[in-house]
Motif scaffolding. Structure first.
Motif, PDB file in Angstrom:
ATOM      1  N   VAL A  93     -11.865   3.397   7.839  1.00 57.07           N
ATOM      2  CA  VAL A  93     -11.521   2.852   6.524  1.00 57.07           C
ATOM      3  C   VAL A  93     -12.311   3.539   5.412  1.00 57.07           C
ATOM      4  O   VAL A  93     -13.521   3.777   5.534  1.00 57.07           O
ATOM      5  N   SER A  94     -11.614   3.837   4.327  1.00 56.12           N
ATOM      6  CA  SER A  94     -12.262   4.395   3.135  1.00 56.12           C
ATOM      7  C   SER A  94     -11.818   3.612   1.911  1.00 56.12           C
ATOM      8  O   SER A  94     -10.704   3.092   1.864  1.00 56.12           O
ATOM      9  N   ARG A 110      -7.966   2.388   2.580  1.00 63.24           N
ATOM     10  CA  ARG A 110      -7.035   3.152   3.413  1.00 63.24           C
ATOM     11  C   ARG A 110      -7.675   3.424   4.764  1.00 63.24           C
ATOM     12  O   ARG A 110      -8.886   3.628   4.869  1.00 63.24           O
ATOM     13  N   GLY A 111      -6.845   3.398   5.795  1.00 62.62           N
ATOM     14  CA  GLY A 111      -7.335   3.685   7.133  1.00 62.62           C
ATOM     15  C   GLY A 111      -6.186   4.050   8.053  1.00 62.62           C
ATOM     16  O   GLY A 111      -5.085   4.376   7.602  1.00 62.62           O
ATOM     17  N   THR A 112      -6.431   3.975   9.342  1.00 61.20           N
ATOM     18  CA  THR A 112      -5.403   4.288  10.334  1.00 61.20           C
ATOM     19  C   THR A 112      -5.320   3.162  11.364  1.00 61.20           C
ATOM     20  O   THR A 112      -6.261   2.379  11.530  1.00 61.20           O
ATOM     21  N   PRO A 142       0.001   9.609  13.952  1.00 59.59           N
ATOM     22  CA  PRO A 142      -0.623   9.425  12.641  1.00 59.59           C
ATOM     23  C   PRO A 142      -0.021   8.225  11.914  1.00 59.59           C
ATOM     24  O   PRO A 142       0.938   8.352  11.147  1.00 59.59           O
ATOM     25  N   VAL A 143      -0.588   7.044  12.180  1.00 64.34           N
ATOM     26  CA  VAL A 143      -0.110   5.825  11.540  1.00 64.34           C
ATOM     27  C   VAL A 143      -1.132   5.432  10.480  1.00 64.34           C
ATOM     28  O   VAL A 143      -2.266   5.071  10.799  1.00 64.34           O
ATOM     29  N   PHE A 144      -0.732   5.502   9.235  1.00 64.20           N
ATOM     30  CA  PHE A 144      -1.643   5.238   8.128  1.00 64.20           C
ATOM     31  C   PHE A 144      -1.365   3.857   7.553  1.00 64.20           C
ATOM     32  O   PHE A 144      -0.231   3.369   7.568  1.00 64.20           O
ATOM     33  N   ALA A 145      -2.410   3.222   7.060  1.00 63.63           N
ATOM     34  CA  ALA A 145      -2.259   1.897   6.475  1.00 63.63           C
ATOM     35  C   ALA A 145      -3.133   1.780   5.231  1.00 63.63           C
ATOM     36  O   ALA A 145      -4.261   2.283   5.198  1.00 63.63           O
TER      37      ALA A 145
END
Length: 204
Positions: A93-94, A110-112, A142-145
């Protein structure tokens, strides 16, 4: 959903009381051939209108916990709590600054999602397809959230995206009207029939 040539938008709206585990969710694909479907969640069950094979006015009923997802990034029966469980497993997470959601300032993170969170409660055939894509592309798809959290610590928006090559999908959920009462009407027993699954593009 997009395949490089066409783009399709599925709209899901409704109210949900997470404390009482009840709500009513409607799904439609404007301009599409699939009509509209509704799901009422109450008492641990899901009551489904527009279920495959049922006459008009008849609701399919099944245990909410047994519903499965039949498409990538879809929640079983459009259950919003499923999405919350997925994003709760966010990793790497960033903090991406701030954003405005419906006039409310919110922190943007944002994270994965790892493969376990991505395939949470997927139907077996869809999970196998996801596993094959994972093997082809590497350890994890590559699943981004992205999530937005207001200054009271409330989640106001989630966004998940995945691109598998032939198909790109993005799912956004916006939460508003916190504290507004949610009332549901459970279909009469005589208007329901047990179903084993809720399938179809509108139901996830």
């Amino acid at each position: 959903m997009a395949n490089g040539e066409k783009e399709y938008t599925l709209t899901v709206t409704g109210g949900f009381d997470f404390a009482a585990d009840q709500g009513r969710i409607a799904a439609a694909m404007p301009g599409g051939p699939f009509g509209r479907s509704e799901v009422t969640f109450a008492g641990g069950n899901a009551y489904i209108s527009g279920a495959k094979g049922l006459d008009d006015g008849v609701w399919g009923v099944m245990p909410r916990a047994k519903a499965e997802a039949h498409y990538l990034l879809r929640a079983p029966l459009n259950d919003p709590e499923h999405i919350l469980k997925q994003v709760s497993a966010l990793r790497n997470v960033s903090h991406e600054g701030e954003a405005t959601v419906h006039g409310v300032r919110a922190a943007h993170y944002r994270g994965t999602l790892d493969h376990e969170a991505f395939t949470l409660r997927m139907a077996r055939d869809v999970r196998k397809a996801a596993d094959r894509i994972r093997e082809k592309l590497g350890d994890d798809l590559p699943v981004f959230a992205d999530i937005r959290v207001d200054d009271r610590g409330r989640l106001v928006r989630t966004r998940m995206a995945v691109g598998t090559g032939p198909v790109d999908m993005t799912v956004t959920m916006t939460l508003t009207d916190f504290g507004k009462p949610v009332r549901v009407t459970v279909p009469k027993a005589g208007n329901t029939l047990p179903v084993a699954a809720g399938t179809g593009i509108l139901l996830g």
